[in-house]
Design an enzyme around this catalytic site. Structure first.
Site, mmCIF file in Angstrom:
data_model
loop_
_atom_site.group_PDB
_atom_site.id
_atom_site.type_symbol
_atom_site.label_atom_id
_atom_site.label_comp_id
_atom_site.label_asym_id
_atom_site.label_seq_id
_atom_site.Cartn_x
_atom_site.Cartn_y
_atom_site.Cartn_z
ATOM 1 N N CYS A 61 40.114 -18.320 -12.039
ATOM 2 C CA CYS A 61 39.170 -18.040 -13.233
ATOM 3 C C CYS A 61 39.256 -19.120 -14.170
ATOM 4 O O CYS A 61 40.604 -19.762 -14.256
ATOM 5 C CB CYS A 61 40.055 -16.811 -13.780
ATOM 6 S SG CYS A 61 39.181 -16.261 -15.461
ATOM 7 N N CYS A 67 43.725 -17.559 -21.543
ATOM 8 C CA CYS A 67 43.533 -16.159 -21.611
ATOM 9 C C CYS A 67 45.212 -15.753 -21.295
ATOM 10 O O CYS A 67 45.730 -16.218 -20.076
ATOM 11 C CB CYS A 67 42.652 -15.549 -20.664
ATOM 12 S SG CYS A 67 42.615 -13.884 -20.488
ATOM 13 N N CYS A 70 46.520 -13.000 -17.275
ATOM 14 C CA CYS A 70 47.208 -13.268 -16.031
ATOM 15 C C CYS A 70 48.170 -14.200 -16.186
ATOM 16 O O CYS A 70 47.863 -14.980 -16.988
ATOM 17 C CB CYS A 70 46.015 -13.508 -15.077
ATOM 18 S SG CYS A 70 44.727 -12.634 -14.663
ATOM 19 N N CYS A 144 35.617 -13.419 -16.223
ATOM 20 C CA CYS A 144 36.933 -12.856 -15.872
ATOM 21 C C CYS A 144 36.972 -12.683 -14.486
ATOM 22 O O CYS A 144 35.758 -11.964 -13.914
ATOM 23 C CB CYS A 144 37.151 -11.669 -16.690
ATOM 24 S SG CYS A 144 38.446 -10.709 -16.351
ATOM 25 N N GLU A 291 52.315 18.715 -15.958
ATOM 26 C CA GLU A 291 52.077 17.681 -16.767
ATOM 27 C C GLU A 291 52.410 17.780 -18.424
ATOM 28 O O GLU A 291 52.198 18.962 -18.869
ATOM 29 C CB GLU A 291 50.461 17.265 -16.850
ATOM 30 C CG GLU A 291 49.841 16.266 -17.801
ATOM 31 C CD GLU A 291 50.630 15.098 -17.916
ATOM 32 O OE1 GLU A 291 50.814 14.614 -19.049
ATOM 33 O OE2 GLU A 291 50.847 14.273 -16.525
ATOM 34 N N ASP A 339 55.607 11.080 -10.034
ATOM 35 C CA ASP A 339 54.964 9.828 -10.566
ATOM 36 C C ASP A 339 55.301 9.637 -12.086
ATOM 37 O O ASP A 339 54.107 9.877 -12.925
ATOM 38 C CB ASP A 339 53.633 9.672 -10.121
ATOM 39 C CG ASP A 339 52.925 8.485 -10.758
ATOM 40 O OD1 ASP A 339 53.664 7.451 -11.019
ATOM 41 O OD2 ASP A 339 51.619 8.593 -10.635
ATOM 42 N N CYS A 365 55.844 2.929 -11.451
ATOM 43 C CA CYS A 365 55.410 1.661 -11.945
ATOM 44 C C CYS A 365 56.298 0.636 -12.432
ATOM 45 O O CYS A 365 56.280 -0.332 -12.963
ATOM 46 C CB CYS A 365 54.235 1.986 -12.954
ATOM 47 S SG CYS A 365 54.922 2.875 -14.548
#
Length: 410
Positions: A61, A67, A70, A144, A291, A339, A365
């Site tokens: 990129c 930027c 990333c 991008c 939830e 999760d 995550c």
């Protein structure tokens, strides 16, 4: 200018060298490289690469250097995959654990279907993009390589909304999500909503061809329901609701969850969101979906109702941090899916272990909290199967994992 050798890559993607007063963080460098620069606190600035690593590649990129979206486009794909695998291994080791890692599943370039953009008014109009590297300035990213081509249209949309409802001295945050009906937009940080602004925003949504627009948590207009598809079911999530970053990442996690829970007749899905796992599982088993967000719970249940022909599903709103399921709540449950957010779910994991749910599919995550919670299960008599590393946040330091836990037979 001083010379330094990059020793390792940190968890945020910066190279780390040994400076005179401790670790020096050197962005866009790789282990083994010799670099020069000027020390500024714990960072090296004005960096020049004197001896590049053989793992160094040309960033795909053209916005990479400016930027901040990333962190590791300067490294080859195999190297990045090994680095992310290493992040998981270090997290496990921190809890005294080891695991067989089956591989690293990386989402393709230009596959992100969801992004949080920054935008502001300018004298000449408006500016939208991502924040710059170690900077609060907005960098435009018309080429991008991260966002899905259909999501790129969110950049001019963000500019248009900044012109309508942005303040000259502040930014708006534009959460843009691809849906089956088009762009689903949720804005925060804009002008206070009043009737004149509401009318302007309604007109803007029409002109910008948005499926839905919300402003500071309040719905402005739904022109077309922004459906997301989970298995056979279609769901309209509440504005700004959680969604996996890429379709590839979602399907990879789902495939593992379905594999781990195969054969279960009654499954509980903890931190179920809008039904990413619960709804596909309900095609073959009864599901109890829990939830904490009431609006997401309602969206999940409505998606199940509209689909028709699925196994029984009950969606319930409950704060699993303050009030985890335990004991009798798990009666008749064959398998659990969990999760949680980045903080993990220590209390809920303890309750799962005490209830001796036979099979657990754990998605996370955050490898650090995953390892902490995994240790609780292993100490309670579970075995961990192969772990899959999922990289749907390509070129970033973020990494996800999924693994199955099976209760050992007495």
């Amino acid at each position: 200018m001083q010379d330094f050798q990059i020793q390792r890559l940190g968890h945020h993607g910066d190279g780390i060298a040994e400076g005179p007063d401790g670790a020096l963080y050197v962005p866009m460098t790789l282990p083994g490289e010799r670099v020069s620069g000027t020390i500024a606190g714990d960072r090296l600035e004005g960096v020049k690469i004197l001896e590049p690593s053989p793992e160094r590649v040309a960033a795909p990129c053209r916005h990479f250097r400016s930027c901040g979206g990333c962190a590791v486009q300067h490294a080859g794909e195999d190297y990045v995959a090994a680095w992310k695998r290493g992040i998981v291994e270090v997290a496990l080791k921190g809890q005294g654990l080891e695991a067989a890692i089956s591989g690293v599943a990386t989402s393709p370039a230009q596959s992100r279907r969801r992004a949080s953009l920054s935008a502001r008014k300018t004298k000449g109009g408006a500016l939208a993009g991502f924040h710059g590297r170690a900077s609060g300035a907005i960098v435009e990213v018309p080429d991008c390589q991260l966002l899905h081509p259909d999501l790129m249209r969110a950049l001019p949309v963000a500019e248009g909304l900044a012109r309508v409802g942005g303040a000259r001295k502040g930014e708006i945050s534009v959460l843009a999500t691809l849906s089956e009906a088009g762009l689903d937009i949720a804005v925060t940080g804009g002008k206070p909503l009043d009737e004149p602004l509401r009318m302007e925003l309604t007109t803007a949504a029409q002109e910008l061809d948005l499926a839905r627009l919300s402003w500071e948590g309040e719905l402005i207009v739904t022109r077309n329901p922004p459906f997301q598809r989970f298995g056979r079911a279609q769901v309209v999530p509440p504005p700004g609701a959680f969604l996996q970053a890429t379709h590839h990442g979602e399907q990879t996690l789902l495939s593992e969850v379905l594999r781990i829970t195969k054969g279960a007749k009654r499954v509980v899905d903890l931190f179920a969101g809008c039904g990413t796992f619960a709804l596909p599982i309900s095609e073959r088993a009864e599901v109890l979906a829990i939830e904490g967000d009431r609006a997401m719970t309602a969206a999940l249940q409505e998606g199940w109702r509209r689909a028709g022909g699925l196994h029984a599903l009950k969606a319930a709103q409950r704060d699993l941090f303050r009030n985890p399921l335990e004991g009798e709540d798990f009666k008749g449950i064959d398998a659990a899916v969990i999760d949680p957010p980045r903080a993990g779910a220590e209390a809920q994991t303890r309750a799962l272990a005490e209830a001796r749910v036979p099979v657990i599919a754990a998605v996370s995550c955050n490898p650090v909290t995953f390892a902490r919670d995994a240790r609780l299960l292993l100490e309670a008599g579970y075995e961990m199967g192969e772990l899959l590393v999922v990289d749907q946040f390509r070129w970033s330091p973020h990494v996800e994992v999924v693994a199955g836990f099976t209760l050992k037979k007495a």
